[in-house]
Scaffold this motif. Structure first.
Motif, short mmCIF file in Angstrom:
data_model
loop_
_atom_site.label_atom_id
_atom_site.label_comp_id
_atom_site.label_asym_id
_atom_site.label_seq_id
_atom_site.Cartn_x
_atom_site.Cartn_y
_atom_site.Cartn_z
N ASP A 313 0.81 -1.23 0.00
CA ASP A 313 0.00 0.00 0.00
C ASP A 313 0.85 1.28 0.00
OD1 ASP A 313 0.83 -0.81 2.63
OD2 ASP A 313 -0.55 0.65 3.49
N TRP A 329 5.04 6.23 1.89
CA TRP A 329 5.48 4.94 2.46
C TRP A 329 4.30 4.11 2.97
CZ3 TRP A 329 10.46 2.95 2.37
CH2 TRP A 329 11.37 3.77 1.69
N PRO A 330 4.36 2.79 2.83
CA PRO A 330 3.23 1.94 3.21
C PRO A 330 2.96 1.94 4.72
CG PRO A 330 5.13 0.60 2.65
CD PRO A 330 5.49 2.01 2.31
N GLU A 331 1.72 1.57 5.06
CA GLU A 331 1.32 1.55 6.48
C GLU A 331 0.90 0.16 6.94
OE1 GLU A 331 -1.89 4.42 6.53
OE2 GLU A 331 -0.46 6.04 6.90
N ILE A 379 8.89 -5.07 13.50
CA ILE A 379 7.67 -4.31 13.82
C ILE A 379 6.63 -4.48 12.71
CG2 ILE A 379 6.72 -1.97 14.15
CD1 ILE A 379 9.34 -1.24 15.60
N LYS A 402 -1.02 -0.09 12.18
CA LYS A 402 -0.31 0.59 11.09
C LYS A 402 1.10 0.92 11.55
CE LYS A 402 -4.16 2.49 8.69
NZ LYS A 402 -5.33 3.22 8.87
N GLY A 403 2.02 0.93 10.63
CA GLY A 403 3.39 1.27 10.99
C GLY A 403 4.18 1.71 9.78
N SER A 404 4.07 3.00 9.47
CA SER A 404 4.86 3.54 8.36
C SER A 404 6.28 3.80 8.85
CB SER A 404 4.23 4.84 7.89
OG SER A 404 5.17 5.59 7.17
N GLY A 406 7.77 6.19 8.19
CA GLY A 406 7.77 7.63 8.42
C GLY A 406 7.16 7.99 9.76
N ASN A 407 6.73 6.98 10.51
CA ASN A 407 6.17 7.23 11.84
C ASN A 407 6.62 6.10 12.76
OD1 ASN A 407 4.71 7.98 14.06
ND2 ASN A 407 2.69 7.80 13.12
N MET A 408 7.89 5.83 12.72
CA MET A 408 8.46 4.71 13.48
C MET A 408 9.93 5.04 13.77
SD MET A 408 8.93 0.83 12.06
CE MET A 408 7.26 0.57 11.55
N HIS B 38 4.31 3.45 16.97
CA HIS B 38 4.40 3.68 15.53
C HIS B 38 3.00 3.75 14.99
CE1 HIS B 38 3.47 -0.61 15.27
NE2 HIS B 38 4.36 -0.77 16.22
N GLY B 39 2.85 4.28 13.82
CA GLY B 39 1.51 4.39 13.26
C GLY B 39 1.57 4.81 11.82
N ARG B 42 -0.83 8.94 7.00
CA ARG B 42 -1.75 9.52 6.02
C ARG B 42 -2.99 10.14 6.63
NH1 ARG B 42 -1.12 4.32 2.40
NH2 ARG B 42 1.10 4.57 2.00
#
Ligand SMILES: Cc1cc2nc3c(=O)[nH]c(=O)nc-3n(C[C@H](O)[C@H](O)[C@H](O)COP(=O)(O)OP(=O)(O)OC[C@H]3O[C@@H](n4cnc5c(N)ncnc54)[C@H](O)[C@@H]3O)c2cc1C
Lengths: 485, 46
Positions: A313, A329-331, A379, A402-404, A406-408, B38-39, B42
């Motif tokens: 995704d 980036w995928p989640e 993760i 969810k774990g992009s 860009g947010n990990m 983490h999350g 979007r």
């Protein structure tokens, strides 16, 4: 009842299998297909490659563990994907071939309700002419058997140095688009320390060769980090370490050919150069495995599943670097066409690189591919497992985990030398892994307090502690699930 | 070889007692980075 098929038993495949088995009742089937009969804790290969750990200390056989835990295991390799089944088999399946035992060479259609593709990268040595582990005096530490070879090569070299021979050692990346610079960085520092331990350091010229345009890029566009009371750029930190240890460097180098003791490379200026060596450890390019996919009428649908690695995704629209967004980036790592297929770890196709793409004046791509280290691999595998578990339990699709990247955050403890009192490690944490320039515009896309570096003995202890903790966890010993990915 | 790390810095980097405390500090700090979760990226927060 549901059947979950997992391809690969590396960090991500094994994490997914163990969480699925723990959280799903026995009526559901969890099956792992992997060609290597052993689980290996890859980060410790560095120490195998300098002879300070035996390969048996970093691996264990999978079959007895899986039998005990009720996880099905087939020592086989996936060949092609049939996500709609075929004319004779209505269920989706993966065509696999056994690689050992009585069934060696036999093919089987392994059906599934959910598929987790955790096959990691293909180590694409063929992309660089002459780069063959153990030949032309080049080595690799990407697997435990490669690392064993590397140690034999290094040991022989140390013996020669002890007799007075001066040598050249070359360590880094073996292709213009290699990734995993972190592993090569660890290896060069460990080799340097071992030479000092063997009292032959002055006999060797050690050179770092890399496709990064700057030291400390690591395929992550470098980083701004807190270091003690200072704020440093990662290239300043790596430069300090290399200068202090007398390591030279060649940057912006796309190695394109290896001959016995000679590495040919092109640099960003477009010049073709060579570097001689007596021992080299060069990380190859990573690529997808070249899997094919077919629909139920056996039409080729590979482009729906793969773009080198597996399509998930992510937003794959081609865009210039300036327009890249963390949102690309995928989640959930779910394939958009077949929603029961997922690809965590290294197996998913990234939307683009993280470092700014660079080409030589001749148009050759010389810039690192995006790294995906162990922590995000674990993760993402766990969140894929959790989404499948929720979906099975609730009876309707659930993608709440969810774990992009860009947010990990990620922690990378790079070994800089082995030894309980003489060892050292460079501990770096980054948050987020993929820089978010919207959220953190003034600190190169990362949050400063959570992006920091430290050098010292504690780093070695930490890396060693992680080695034992993660092998304990992988062996699914009591309360293993309390240890975070 | 250029000495870029001073003797005092090196002493701090390799002293087992100082490094023991650093080990505890680093373990906690890393746990904090990892455990802070983490999350996705979007969905806009309302
Ligand atoms: C030398 C080295 C040192 C590293 N050090 C660190 C570190 O210190 N910290 C860190 O965080 N990360 C480190 N990494 C990166 C880390 O090892 C990877 O991020 C991690 O292994 C990726 O996990 P994965 O499960 O996606 O892939 P892999 O671990 O590569 O697992 C892939 C699995 O798929 C199997 N497979 C392959 N082909 C098939 C097929 N056709 N069918 C079925 N199965 C197949 C393989 O046998 C394997 O079991 C290092 C990597 C290297 C090479």
């Amino acid at each position: 009842m549901s059947k979950i098929l997992i391809l690969g038993a590396g960090i991500s495949g094994h994490v997914a299998a163990s969480h699925l088995r723990r959280k799903l009742s026995k009526e559901h089937e969890v099956v792992v297909v992997s060609p290597n009969s052993n689980y290996q804790w890859i980060p410790s290969n560095i120490w195998v490659g300098i002879g300070r750990m035996k390969s048996k200390e970093i691996l264990f056989p999978l079959a007895p563990l899986y039998k005990k835990k009720g996880i099905g295991y087939k020592q086989a390799k996936a060949i092609s994907f049939f996500p709609e089944g075929d004319k004779n088999q209505p269920k989706p399946y993966v065509l696999s071939e056994y690689v050992a035992g009585d069934k060696k060479g036999q093919q089987e259609k392994i059906t599934y309700d959910y598929l987790i593709n955790a096959t990691g990268p293909k180590l694409n040595f063929e992309a660089t002419e002459g780069l063959i582990p153990g030949e032309n005096r080049t080595y690799s530490v990407c697997t435990y058997s490669h690392a064993d070879h590397a140690w034999h090569g290094l040991k022989a070299l140390i013996d020669e140095m002890k007799t007075g021979k001066k040598v050249k050692i070359l360590i880094g990346t073996g292709h213009g688009s290699s990734t995993c610079q972190g592993a090569a960085f660890e290896y060069i520092l460990n080799v340097e320390q071992e030479l000092r331990r063997h009292k032959v350091r002055e006999m060797a010229e050690i050179t770092w060769i890399s496709n990064e345009h700057k030291l400390g890029d690591f395929g992550m566009d470098g980083m701004l980090l807190s270091y003690g009371s200072m704020t440093l750029k990662s290239y300043e930190m790596v430069e300090m370490i290399f200068e202090d240890r007398g390591i030279k460097w060649i940057l912006g180098a796309g190695v394109n050919k290896i001959e016995d003791g000679i590495a040919h490379y092109e640099n960003l200026e477009g010049s073709y150069k060579t570097e001689t060596y007596d021992f080299a450890m060069l990380i190859p390019a990573f690529s997808g495995h070249g899997f094919k996919a077919f629909d139920k009428n056996e039409n080729d649908i590979t482009e729906k599943l793969f773009k080198g690695f597996m399509i998930v995704d992510a937003d794959y629209t081609p865009k210039p670097y300036e327009e890249w967004s963390v949102k690309d980036w995928p989640e959930t790592y779910q394939n958009p066409t077949y929603q029961n297929i997922f690809a965590p770890g290294i197996a998913f196709a990234p939307p683009h690189a993280i470092s700014k793409p660079r080409k030589s004046k001749n148009g050759t791509v010389i810039s690192p591919a995006p790294p995906r280290t162990g922590m995000p691999s674990g993760i993402t595998a766990k969140l894929v497992a959790d989404n499948i578990i929720d979906t099975i339990k609730s009876g309707k699709e659930s993608l709440s985990h969810k774990g992009s990247l860009g947010n990990m955050g990620a922690a990378c403890i790079a070994s800089a030398g082995y030894g309980l009192t003489q060892g050292s490690g460079v501990s770096i944490t980054t948050y987020p892994i993929v820089p978010d320039y919207e959220k953190y515009p003034n600190t190169q896309g990362r949050k400063l307090g959570k992006t920091f570096g430290e050098i010292g003995l504690a780093g070695h202890w930490l890396k060693l502690a992680l080695h034992y903790a993660f092998i304990y966890k992988a062996k699914m010993r009591p309360f293993w699930w309390l240890i975070p990915e | 070889m250029t000495q870029r790390i001073s003797k005092y810095q090196r002493f701090k980097m390799m002293n087992p007692i100082i490094q023991f405390f650093k080990f505890i500090y680093l373990s906690l700090k890393i746990m904090f980075v990892v455990a802070s979760g983490h999350g996705g990226t979007r969905v806009e927060k309302k």
